[in-house]
Design an enzyme around this catalytic site. Structure first.
Site, PDB file in Angstrom:
ATOM      1  CE  LYS A 138      -3.822  -2.049   2.620  1.00 39.60           C
ATOM      2  NZ  LYS A 138      -4.637  -1.933   3.852  1.00 39.60           N
ATOM      3  CG  HIS A 141      -3.349   6.519   4.463  1.00 39.42           C
ATOM      4  ND1 HIS A 141      -3.696   7.464   5.406  1.00 39.42           N
ATOM      5  CD2 HIS A 141      -4.423   6.376   3.659  1.00 39.42           C
ATOM      6  CE1 HIS A 141      -4.934   7.867   5.185  1.00 39.42           C
ATOM      7  NE2 HIS A 141      -5.401   7.222   4.138  1.00 39.42           N
ATOM      8  CG  HIS A 144       1.022   4.541   8.157  1.00 40.28           C
ATOM      9  ND1 HIS A 144       1.009   3.638   9.193  1.00 40.28           N
ATOM     10  CD2 HIS A 144       0.258   4.007   7.180  1.00 40.28           C
ATOM     11  CE1 HIS A 144       0.275   2.593   8.845  1.00 40.28           C
ATOM     12  NE2 HIS A 144      -0.194   2.788   7.640  1.00 40.28           N
TER      13      HIS A 144
END
Length: 578
Positions: A138, A141, A144
Site C-alpha cells: 500500500k 498513507h 502513518h
C-alpha cells in the site's frame, strides 16, 4: 553553566537542611519567563520537600516557607532569597548568570543542558522504538505520518539523553489482508502495470478485490486459501508476497529520506510467523491456552477465570493473528537486542491490543513486559490538498513544499539560495511537525494549511525563520572577535529573559523524557523564538561598540545553538537561509 547554578543552589539547601544535594535537584525548578518583569531564577517547592520526607509535613505551609527562607543566606552565587506562596525564590547574581550560561557557547558547544544533574537521574540503557509500521503493498498513507514523526522524536530524545537506541520499522507484511491481495492479484493483477507504477497498481487491485468480496464469498475462500499457502511457505505464493514486500520497502525508503528519518531495522510480522506457532505451543504447555466454542485458541485474561475477557491467539483454521505475532516479536526482540525498554508508537485504536499484549507476556513469565510501553496518538482531520482529499503522504509533502515555495517567492525577506525547493521542503516538513506536536498526542486535531504555514505565528515556519535569521546575523558579523566576553555588557532585561528561559531547557527535556510528549519542547522553542525576536530589535550587534557587539553575538549564538538542538530532537532539519 546552568547545571553549576542549579547545583550551587542545591548545595546551599543541603548545608542548611543537612540533606544530600541530590535531594534538592528535582525540587528546584527554573522560573518561567513571563511578560511581567521577572526577578527570581529558581524556585523551591516546600510542599515537594514535605512529600519527599526532607522536612516534616506538619504545621502551616506558608509559615514554614517563610521560616526556611529566613534561614538561607545570600552568598557569591545567590544575591536574593524571598518567600512566595509555598515556594522559596532564588535570584542569582546577574553577571554570574550571564557568565555561566554563555560559557558553553565559546566554541560552538552543542550539548547545552544535556549534562545536568536532573537528566542524570533518568535511567539509561538500550531503548527499542517501534514506529511508522505501514502495511506493505500500500502507498504510504498520510495516517502513518503521526507514528513516523512521533516515533522519530522519541528515538531522537532518548538518543540525545545518552540511551542506545534501536529504531525499528515493523511492517504489516502478513495476515489475511495478504490473502485477499494475493487472491485479488491472481484475478485482477497485471505484471506490466506492476512494473510501471507498482504501489498504485497494488492499491487499485486491493480496492477492487475488497469491492468484489462484499458480495462474493468465493473471493474470501480464495483469500483464505492464499493465506494458508503463505503460512505453509508454498513457492508461488511466497514469491508473489516477496515481490510485493521488496517493491514497497524501496518506495517507503524514498519517503523516509524526504522526512530525514532512518531505521536501524526493517522487521515485519512475517519474520515471526513460525515463532507465533511456537508461542501457541508454549501457551499450551503452560496450561494457559483454552479452546473456545468457535474452535479458536485463546488465553483467559479475566480475573474470575470465566473467559469474560480473553485474547484469541489462533483462528479455528490454525492460522496466527496479529497479537500472536506481536507476542512472538516481543520475545524475539528481548532475546536479540537485550533492550531495557521497548516503546510502541501507534494510534489510540490499538490501546486494547497492547493492553492484552502486556497481560499475556507476564502470564507467560516474562517480567520484562513491565518495561514495555505503548504511546498512543489521535487522528488528524481535514488533511486535504487543493485538489481534494489526500490519501498518500507524498501528496501531503508535495503540497507542503509547493505552498511554502509560493510563500517564499512572495516574501520580501526571502534570501537568494542555491536550492529553494530543498529549503521549501525542509520548512514545509517542519510546519507539519510543529502543528502535529503542539498539543497532547492522544488528542485528535484539525489540520489547517494556512495556519500551519504562517511565518509569524507559533509554527514550524517561525522556528525556521528565527534560526535562519540568527545564522544570517552571525554571517554578517563574522569579523567580530570571538573568545572571551564581558558579562556586565549583557544585563539588559531582554538578555536576562533569554538566559532565564534557557535555564529551563534541561527541565523541558526531563519532562519530555518522563511522558514522551513533544509539546513541552515545542512550546519551549517557540517561546525562545519570541524572546529572540524582541532582543533582536533592542540589542543590535551592527553599529555597537566591539565589546558590546561581541557579548550580544555570544548571546544570540547560544540561543541559536539551543534552538537548533531542540529542533533536531523534534525531527526538524534547521535551515540557514530562507
Amino acid at each position: 553553566m546552568a547545571c553549576f547554578l542549579r547545583r550551587s543552589v542545591a548545595a546551599k539547601l543541603s548545608r542548611t537542611l543537612r540533606q544530600p544535594e541530590d535531594a534538592f535537584i528535582s525540587a528546584l525548578s527554573a522560573v518561567p519567563v513571563s511578560k511581567k518583569q521577572q526577578s527570581s531564577d529558581f524556585r523551591l517547592s516546600v510542599n515537594t520537600l514535605r512529600l519527599n520526607g526532607i522536612i516534616p509535613a506538619s504545621g502551616d505551609l506558608q509559615l514554614e516557607t517563610e521560616a526556611l527562607a529566613n534561614e538561607l543566606k545570600q552568598d557569591s552565587v545567590v544575591e536574593e532569597i524571598s518567600a512566595g506562596h509555598g515556594v522559596i525564590n532564588f535570584k542569582v547574581h546577574r553577571q554570574l548568570l550571564v557568565q555561566k550560561m554563555l560559557e558553553p557557547f565559546e566554541e560552538g558547544y552543542d550539548k547545552f543542558g544535556l549534562r545536568s544533574e536532573l537528566l542524570k537521574s533518568l535511567k539509561k540503557g538500550t531503548t527499542l522504538v517501534e514506529f511508522s509500521s505501514p502495511n506493505i503493498a500500500k502507498k504510504f498513507h498520510a495516517g502513518h505520518l503521526r507514528s513516523t514523526i512521533i516515533g522519530n522524536f522519541i528515538a531522537n530524545l532518548k538518543q540525545c539523553l545518552g540511551n542506545s537506541v534501536i529504531r525499528m520499522n515493523y511492517l504489516g507484511d502478513w495476515g489475511m489482508q495478504f490473502g485477499l491481495l494475493g487472491a485479488g492479484f491472481n484475478q485482477f493483477g497485471c505484471q506490466e502495470k506492476l512494473k510501471e507504477n507498482p504501489l498504485q497498481h497494488l492499491f487499485d487491485v486491493y480496492v477492487q478485490v475488497n469491492r468484489e468480496a462484499e458480495n462474493n464469498e468465493e473471493i474470501w475462500t480464495a483469500a483464505r486459501a492464499f493465506f494458508q499457502k503463505l503460512e505453509q511457505h508454498e513457492g508461488p505464493a511466497m514469491s508473489l508476497w516477496k515481490q510485493f514486500r521488496d517493491i514497497t520497502v524501496n518506495e517507503y525508503k524514498q519517503v523516509y529520506q524526504r522526512l530525514g528519518i532512518h531505521f536501524d531495522v526493517y522487521s515485519g510480522e512475517s519474520f515471526h510467523q513460525e515463532q507465533a506457532h511456537e508461542v501457541v505451543q508454549r501457551l499450551q504447555d503452560q496450561g494457559l491456552l483454552k479452546i473456545t466454542e468457535k474452535g479458536t485458541s485463546a488465553v483467559d485474561l479475566s480475573p474470575a477465570g470465566d473467559m469474560s475477557s480473553c485474547c484469541t491467539v489462533l483462528r479455528s483454521d490454525g492460522t496466527s493473528l496479529y497479537i500472536t505475532r506481536d507476542i512472538a516479536a516481543a520475545i524475539d526482540r528481548k532475546e536479540q537486542y537485550h533492550f531495557d525498554e521497548m516503546i510502541y508508537v501507534t494510534d489510540k485504536s490499538q490501546e486494547h491490543h497492547f493492553h492484552q499484549l502486556f497481560q499475556v507476556l507476564p502470564a507467560m513469565g516474562y517480567s520484562w513486559a513491565g518495561r514495555c510501553q505503548h504511546v498512543p496518538f489521535g487522528l488528524v482531520r481535514g488533511m486535504n490538498t487543493r485538489s481534494g482529499e489526500v490519501v498518500f503522504l507524498e501528496d501531503v509533502l508535495d503540497e507542503a513544499r509547493a505552498r511554502m515555495l509560493q510563500n517564499m517567492s512572495q516574501s520580501k525577506t526571502t534570501k537568494e539560495m542555491d536550492c529553494p525547493e530543498d529549503t521549501a521542503e525542509k520548512v514545509g516538513i517542519s510546519a507539519l511537525i510543529v502543528q502535529d506536536f503542539r498539543g497532547p498526542l492522544e488528542s485528535d486535531y484539525k489540520f489547517d494549511w494556512d495556519r500551519m504555514l504562517q511565518a509569524r505565528g507559533d509554527t514550524g515556519v517561525f522556528l525556521q525563520y528565527t534560526h535562519a535569521r540568527l545564522c544570517s546575523l552571525m554571517r554578517r558579523n563574522n569579523g567580530v572577535a570571538a573568545g572571551g566576553f564581558d558579562p556586565s555588557l549583557l544585563l539588559e532585561e531582554r538578555s536576562i529573559a533569554i538566559l532565564q528561559h534557557l535555564l529551563r531547557y534541561d527541565e523541558v527535556l526531563y519532562q519530555s523524557a518522563k511522558d514522551l510528549q513533544p509539546k513541552h519542547l515545542v512550546h519551549f522553542l517557540l517561546r525562545l523564538c519570541h524572546l529572540v525576536a524582541s532582543a533582536h530589535k533592542e540589542l543590535p550587534v551592527k553599529g555597537s561598540p566591539d565589546e558590546v557587539a561581541q557579548a550580544r553575538l555570544r548571546l544570540f549564538r547560544g540561543a541559536c545553538s539551543v534552538l537548533a538542538s531542540g529542533m533536531r530532537i523534534l525531527g526538524i532539519i534547521p535551515v540557514d537561509k530562507m
